[in-house]
Design a protein around this motif. Sequence first.
Motif, PDB file in Angstrom:
ATOM      1  N   VAL A   5     -85.982 -83.212 -11.142  1.00  0.00           N
ATOM      2  CA  VAL A   5     -87.144 -83.086 -10.269  1.00  0.00           C
ATOM      3  C   VAL A   5     -86.746 -83.478  -8.860  1.00  0.00           C
ATOM      4  CG1 VAL A   5     -89.487 -83.835  -9.783  1.00  0.00           C
ATOM      5  CG2 VAL A   5     -88.739 -83.553 -12.163  1.00  0.00           C
ATOM      6  N   GLU A   6     -86.854 -82.511  -7.937  1.00  0.00           N
ATOM      7  CA  GLU A   6     -86.510 -82.753  -6.537  1.00  0.00           C
ATOM      8  C   GLU A   6     -87.755 -83.150  -5.748  1.00  0.00           C
ATOM      9  OE1 GLU A   6     -83.782 -78.939  -7.221  1.00  0.00           O
ATOM     10  OE2 GLU A   6     -85.899 -79.352  -7.582  1.00  0.00           O
ATOM     11  N   ALA A  23     -84.192 -86.573  -9.306  1.00  0.00           N
ATOM     12  CA  ALA A  23     -84.127 -87.504 -10.426  1.00  0.00           C
ATOM     13  C   ALA A  23     -83.968 -86.742 -11.734  1.00  0.00           C
ATOM     14  CB  ALA A  23     -85.394 -88.349 -10.469  1.00  0.00           C
ATOM     15  N   ALA A  24     -83.005 -87.169 -12.526  1.00  0.00           N
ATOM     16  CA  ALA A  24     -82.760 -86.570 -13.833  1.00  0.00           C
ATOM     17  C   ALA A  24     -83.402 -87.426 -14.910  1.00  0.00           C
ATOM     18  CB  ALA A  24     -81.269 -86.446 -14.087  1.00  0.00           C
ATOM     19  N   SER A  25     -83.974 -86.752 -15.895  1.00  0.00           N
ATOM     20  CA  SER A  25     -84.590 -87.471 -17.008  1.00  0.00           C
ATOM     21  C   SER A  25     -84.417 -86.673 -18.296  1.00  0.00           C
ATOM     22  CB  SER A  25     -86.066 -87.726 -16.732  1.00  0.00           C
ATOM     23  OG  SER A  25     -86.758 -86.492 -16.629  1.00  0.00           O
ATOM     24  N   TYR A  94     -81.774 -76.820  -3.999  1.00  0.00           N
ATOM     25  CA  TYR A  94     -81.778 -77.007  -5.451  1.00  0.00           C
ATOM     26  C   TYR A  94     -80.775 -78.085  -5.842  1.00  0.00           C
ATOM     27  CZ  TYR A  94     -84.269 -72.550  -5.776  1.00  0.00           C
ATOM     28  OH  TYR A  94     -85.187 -71.543  -5.651  1.00  0.00           O
ATOM     29  N   CYS A  95     -81.173 -78.893  -6.790  1.00  0.00           N
ATOM     30  CA  CYS A  95     -80.316 -79.911  -7.371  1.00  0.00           C
ATOM     31  C   CYS A  95     -79.700 -79.358  -8.666  1.00  0.00           C
ATOM     32  CB  CYS A  95     -81.154 -81.144  -7.669  1.00  0.00           C
ATOM     33  SG  CYS A  95     -80.303 -82.475  -8.483  1.00  0.00           S
ATOM     34  N   ASN A  96     -78.461 -79.728  -8.919  1.00  0.00           N
ATOM     35  CA  ASN A  96     -77.767 -79.326 -10.137  1.00  0.00           C
ATOM     36  C   ASN A  96     -77.037 -80.524 -10.718  1.00  0.00           C
ATOM     37  OD1 ASN A  96     -74.735 -78.330 -11.079  1.00  0.00           O
ATOM     38  ND2 ASN A  96     -76.385 -77.110 -11.940  1.00  0.00           N
ATOM     39  N   ASP A 109     -76.061 -78.338 -18.332  1.00  0.00           N
ATOM     40  CA  ASP A 109     -75.858 -77.935 -16.939  1.00  0.00           C
ATOM     41  C   ASP A 109     -77.203 -77.380 -16.490  1.00  0.00           C
ATOM     42  OD1 ASP A 109     -73.253 -76.134 -15.133  1.00  0.00           O
ATOM     43  OD2 ASP A 109     -75.232 -76.790 -14.488  1.00  0.00           O
ATOM     44  N   VAL A 110     -77.940 -78.155 -15.725  1.00  0.00           N
ATOM     45  CA  VAL A 110     -79.327 -77.810 -15.424  1.00  0.00           C
ATOM     46  C   VAL A 110     -79.607 -77.796 -13.929  1.00  0.00           C
ATOM     47  CG1 VAL A 110     -80.186 -78.656 -17.640  1.00  0.00           C
ATOM     48  CG2 VAL A 110     -80.030 -80.220 -15.701  1.00  0.00           C
ATOM     49  N   TRP A 111     -80.681 -77.108 -13.588  1.00  0.00           N
ATOM     50  CA  TRP A 111     -81.114 -76.981 -12.191  1.00  0.00           C
ATOM     51  C   TRP A 111     -82.534 -77.519 -12.048  1.00  0.00           C
ATOM     52  CZ3 TRP A 111     -78.011 -74.914  -8.340  1.00  0.00           C
ATOM     53  CH2 TRP A 111     -76.835 -74.278  -8.763  1.00  0.00           C
ATOM     54  N   GLY A 112     -82.830 -78.021 -10.873  1.00  0.00           N
ATOM     55  CA  GLY A 112     -84.191 -78.392 -10.539  1.00  0.00           C
ATOM     56  C   GLY A 112     -84.978 -77.183 -10.084  1.00  0.00           C
TER      57      GLY A 112
END
Length: 121
Positions: A5-6, A23-25, A94-96, A109-112
């Motif tokens: 979540v950006e 933030a990664a969760s 975008y966050c990765n 391997d995920v994107w916001g």
Amino acid sequence: QVQLVESGGGLVQAGGSLRLSCAASGTIFSINDMAWYRQDQTKRRAFVATITSGGTTNYADSVKGRFTISRDNAENTVYLQMNSLKPEDTAVYYCNANGLRTIQPRYFDVWGQGTLVTVSS
């Protein structure tokens, strides 16, 4: 599932600053690399900066000396401090992140969802 979540995007005048957060969760065991990309009106997604779990950083030439990437491993969060912003920095950012989950399949391997940064001249 792992989610990113950006936050922190917005409108700023040229020469100004913004700080993005991501933030990664979820079912996270470990995170390797975290990175920022951006997508402008051409719809081309371009690399901005990356940081490893050990803190090694790498930047696109276009942002070197103006942007700083950092991360808080305890909070699974990556930041992008953007200074001396230019109109050409306008884009969706975008966050990765990639790493290992606590459950199968292990690798992720995920994107916001992206956050819009607009720099006015």
